[in-house]
Each structure stands twice: as structure tokens, then as C-alpha cells.
Design a protein around this motif. Sequence first.
Motif, PDB file in Angstrom:
ATOM      1  N   PHE A  56      -6.563  27.782  -1.562  1.00 45.66           N
ATOM      2  CA  PHE A  56      -7.839  27.975  -2.255  1.00 45.66           C
ATOM      3  C   PHE A  56      -8.114  26.817  -3.218  1.00 45.66           C
ATOM      4  O   PHE A  56      -9.241  26.310  -3.297  1.00 45.66           O
ATOM      5  CB  PHE A  56      -7.815  29.300  -3.017  1.00 45.66           C
ATOM      6  CG  PHE A  56      -9.099  29.610  -3.725  1.00 45.66           C
ATOM      7  CD1 PHE A  56     -10.216  30.027  -3.018  1.00 45.66           C
ATOM      8  CD2 PHE A  56      -9.196  29.468  -5.103  1.00 45.66           C
ATOM      9  CE1 PHE A  56     -11.412  30.308  -3.673  1.00 45.66           C
ATOM     10  CE2 PHE A  56     -10.385  29.739  -5.762  1.00 45.66           C
ATOM     11  CZ  PHE A  56     -11.495  30.163  -5.042  1.00 45.66           C
ATOM     12  N   ILE A  57      -7.077  26.360  -3.941  1.00 43.37           N
ATOM     13  CA  ILE A  57      -7.244  25.238  -4.872  1.00 43.37           C
ATOM     14  C   ILE A  57      -7.610  23.965  -4.114  1.00 43.37           C
ATOM     15  O   ILE A  57      -8.501  23.207  -4.525  1.00 43.37           O
ATOM     16  CB  ILE A  57      -5.963  25.035  -5.702  1.00 43.37           C
ATOM     17  CG1 ILE A  57      -5.766  26.218  -6.661  1.00 43.37           C
ATOM     18  CG2 ILE A  57      -6.029  23.725  -6.490  1.00 43.37           C
ATOM     19  CD1 ILE A  57      -4.460  26.175  -7.422  1.00 43.37           C
ATOM     20  N   ILE A  58      -6.933  23.722  -2.984  1.00 40.07           N
ATOM     21  CA  ILE A  58      -7.254  22.542  -2.170  1.00 40.07           C
ATOM     22  C   ILE A  58      -8.694  22.613  -1.675  1.00 40.07           C
ATOM     23  O   ILE A  58      -9.424  21.614  -1.665  1.00 40.07           O
ATOM     24  CB  ILE A  58      -6.272  22.429  -0.987  1.00 40.07           C
ATOM     25  CG1 ILE A  58      -4.861  22.107  -1.504  1.00 40.07           C
ATOM     26  CG2 ILE A  58      -6.729  21.354  -0.003  1.00 40.07           C
ATOM     27  CD1 ILE A  58      -3.800  22.110  -0.428  1.00 40.07           C
ATOM     28  N   TYR A  59      -9.133  23.812  -1.289  1.00 42.45           N
ATOM     29  CA  TYR A  59     -10.510  24.000  -0.821  1.00 42.45           C
ATOM     30  C   TYR A  59     -11.512  23.660  -1.923  1.00 42.45           C
ATOM     31  O   TYR A  59     -12.510  22.967  -1.682  1.00 42.45           O
ATOM     32  CB  TYR A  59     -10.683  25.447  -0.363  1.00 42.45           C
ATOM     33  CG  TYR A  59     -12.098  25.820   0.012  1.00 42.45           C
ATOM     34  CD1 TYR A  59     -12.674  25.355   1.191  1.00 42.45           C
ATOM     35  CD2 TYR A  59     -12.858  26.637  -0.819  1.00 42.45           C
ATOM     36  CE1 TYR A  59     -13.971  25.696   1.533  1.00 42.45           C
ATOM     37  CE2 TYR A  59     -14.158  26.980  -0.488  1.00 42.45           C
ATOM     38  CZ  TYR A  59     -14.709  26.511   0.689  1.00 42.45           C
ATOM     39  OH  TYR A  59     -15.992  26.843   1.020  1.00 42.45           O
ATOM     40  N   ILE A  60     -11.242  24.109  -3.147  1.00 42.09           N
ATOM     41  CA  ILE A  60     -12.131  23.815  -4.273  1.00 42.09           C
ATOM     42  C   ILE A  60     -12.171  22.316  -4.549  1.00 42.09           C
ATOM     43  O   ILE A  60     -13.241  21.734  -4.782  1.00 42.09           O
ATOM     44  CB  ILE A  60     -11.683  24.581  -5.536  1.00 42.09           C
ATOM     45  CG1 ILE A  60     -11.830  26.096  -5.326  1.00 42.09           C
ATOM     46  CG2 ILE A  60     -12.490  24.133  -6.748  1.00 42.09           C
ATOM     47  CD1 ILE A  60     -13.257  26.551  -5.081  1.00 42.09           C
ATOM     48  N   LEU A  61     -11.006  21.657  -4.509  1.00 43.38           N
ATOM     49  CA  LEU A  61     -10.958  20.215  -4.749  1.00 43.38           C
ATOM     50  C   LEU A  61     -11.746  19.451  -3.684  1.00 43.38           C
ATOM     51  O   LEU A  61     -12.439  18.473  -3.993  1.00 43.38           O
ATOM     52  CB  LEU A  61      -9.505  19.737  -4.780  1.00 43.38           C
ATOM     53  CG  LEU A  61      -8.662  20.221  -5.969  1.00 43.38           C
ATOM     54  CD1 LEU A  61      -7.218  19.756  -5.817  1.00 43.38           C
ATOM     55  CD2 LEU A  61      -9.246  19.719  -7.287  1.00 43.38           C
ATOM     56  N   ILE A  62     -11.655  19.893  -2.435  1.00 43.84           N
ATOM     57  CA  ILE A  62     -12.413  19.242  -1.358  1.00 43.84           C
ATOM     58  C   ILE A  62     -13.912  19.424  -1.583  1.00 43.84           C
ATOM     59  O   ILE A  62     -14.704  18.495  -1.366  1.00 43.84           O
ATOM     60  CB  ILE A  62     -11.988  19.800   0.015  1.00 43.84           C
ATOM     61  CG1 ILE A  62     -10.555  19.357   0.343  1.00 43.84           C
ATOM     62  CG2 ILE A  62     -12.942  19.341   1.111  1.00 43.84           C
ATOM     63  CD1 ILE A  62     -10.005  19.945   1.619  1.00 43.84           C
ATOM     64  N   LEU A  63     -14.322  20.612  -2.044  1.00 43.30           N
ATOM     65  CA  LEU A  63     -15.735  20.843  -2.338  1.00 43.30           C
ATOM     66  C   LEU A  63     -16.235  19.914  -3.442  1.00 43.30           C
ATOM     67  O   LEU A  63     -17.327  19.346  -3.341  1.00 43.30           O
ATOM     68  CB  LEU A  63     -15.951  22.302  -2.754  1.00 43.30           C
ATOM     69  CG  LEU A  63     -15.925  23.364  -1.653  1.00 43.30           C
ATOM     70  CD1 LEU A  63     -16.186  24.737  -2.255  1.00 43.30           C
ATOM     71  CD2 LEU A  63     -16.958  23.068  -0.572  1.00 43.30           C
ATOM     72  N   VAL A  64     -15.424  19.752  -4.496  1.00 42.99           N
ATOM     73  CA  VAL A  64     -15.815  18.867  -5.603  1.00 42.99           C
ATOM     74  C   VAL A  64     -15.930  17.430  -5.115  1.00 42.99           C
ATOM     75  O   VAL A  64     -16.884  16.713  -5.442  1.00 42.99           O
ATOM     76  CB  VAL A  64     -14.797  18.978  -6.754  1.00 42.99           C
ATOM     77  CG1 VAL A  64     -15.079  17.932  -7.824  1.00 42.99           C
ATOM     78  CG2 VAL A  64     -14.831  20.376  -7.360  1.00 42.99           C
ATOM     79  N   TRP A  65     -14.951  16.987  -4.313  1.00 40.84           N
ATOM     80  CA  TRP A  65     -14.975  15.617  -3.776  1.00 40.84           C
ATOM     81  C   TRP A  65     -16.188  15.407  -2.870  1.00 40.84           C
ATOM     82  O   TRP A  65     -16.869  14.378  -2.949  1.00 40.84           O
ATOM     83  CB  TRP A  65     -13.687  15.356  -3.009  1.00 40.84           C
ATOM     84  CG  TRP A  65     -13.681  14.039  -2.291  1.00 40.84           C
ATOM     85  CD1 TRP A  65     -13.408  12.809  -2.803  1.00 40.84           C
ATOM     86  CD2 TRP A  65     -13.995  13.823  -0.902  1.00 40.84           C
ATOM     87  NE1 TRP A  65     -13.523  11.842  -1.832  1.00 40.84           N
ATOM     88  CE2 TRP A  65     -13.883  12.429  -0.661  1.00 40.84           C
ATOM     89  CE3 TRP A  65     -14.343  14.665   0.142  1.00 40.84           C
ATOM     90  CZ2 TRP A  65     -14.111  11.882   0.593  1.00 40.84           C
ATOM     91  CZ3 TRP A  65     -14.577  14.119   1.395  1.00 40.84           C
ATOM     92  CH2 TRP A  65     -14.460  12.741   1.610  1.00 40.84           C
TER      93      TRP A  65
END
Length: 220
Positions: A56-65
Motif C-alpha cells: 500500500f505504501i509503495i502504491y501511494i509513493l507511485i501515485l505521488v511520483w
Amino acid sequence: VGSDTTALKTQCMCNHLTSFGGNFFVAPNTINFATVFTLDNFLGSLPVFSTIIVIFIIYILILVWARHMDKADVARWGSIPLEDNLPTETYYYQMTVYTGMRKNAGTASKPSFILSGDEADTGVRHLTDGKRKEISTGSINNYVLSVEKCLGPLTFLRIWHDNSGKGSKKGWFLDQIEFTDVQTGERFFFVCAQWMAVEEGDGQIERVVPVAGKDDMTQF
């Protein structure tokens, strides 16, 4: 079903010749919602929960990027109003600036221009949107130019810069500039294809470029 039935085969005890089939249905594990969220159950499934949280954290970071890259694309390819546009100016041209691919063709100097037509000119305008700090080598930058009224058929473009860039960022190799009348869709091309640099070419940092005709565009 006979006693010889196994997980791999089914023994059918029947005395008719009609079609039939066999299958094993494995019932899913039941979920006890009274205990599924207890601390003991959480600690027992800690690796599973940890994996889900990390994903979930990786998914959020990808969304921000991805959002950051979308904004960068808009800044790079979008048509942004010139910084000196006025609210009272209601006639618009899209201005597309093509910079050459030569080494150090981009510039950090501040370009200005005067666009002239048969009926009027823009006066001195500054080629900046207040966001992009420099013009990169090989770049295609889009701007929106607003004026008080239609300039008529465009005739020539006077363009220069202040040579304020540092080092190799002083000069500029301007390929061409395209103006599109937003109201009519008519397009005008001004082909420069020259250095505007003290250190390159003829050493001039100002050009007067006539509008290109069909023959000029074909040769170019």
C-alpha cells in the motif's frame, strides 16, 4: 458413489446409461468476525499484514511520483500564458518555440520579441511564463500570447535576448517560431535557424525574421 472413489477418480454405482459427471467442491474456510481483528490474530498474521502495508505504501509513493510527472509534462508541453499578458487583452495566439538540437543550443538568457502584422504589432513582449527558468536544447515550448486586437496577417518577428545567461547558457540557437491564431486557426511560421549568440555565428543576439512562405517552408 462406490467405496473405491478417490481424489483422482470417482466410482459411480449406477444402472443407467445417461450422461453424468463428478466433482469435488472444497468449502472455503469460514471467517469468524468476532476474532478476526483481535490482537492475537493480528500477531499471528503479522507477515501478511506487513506485506499488505508495504504494498500500500509503495502504491501511494507511485501515485505521488506519477502526479509529479504529470505536472512536469504540463509545464513542459502545455500552453502557458506569457507572464506579461494583460486581463484586458482578449485576442489570442498560440506561440510554439522550437530550439535547435545543436550543442548548447538552449539558453538561460531572457528573450524578448515584437510580433508585427499588417494592422498592428504587440509592442515589446517578454518570452517567459514565469515558471520555466530556461529554454532547453531541442525543446518545443508552447505559450499563449494575448493582444488587444487582431494583428492582421503577420509579417515579421523581431526577437532578441539580453545575453544574461551564465557560461554556455548565454547564446541561443533559435530554430523557428510558429504562431497560431486561436480564433481563426491560421498559422504563421518564422524560420530563423541561426545562432543568437556573441560567441557563435555572426555574433548577433537580435534577429528580424520575415514570415515564411510556402517555398521557404519547403526549402527548410
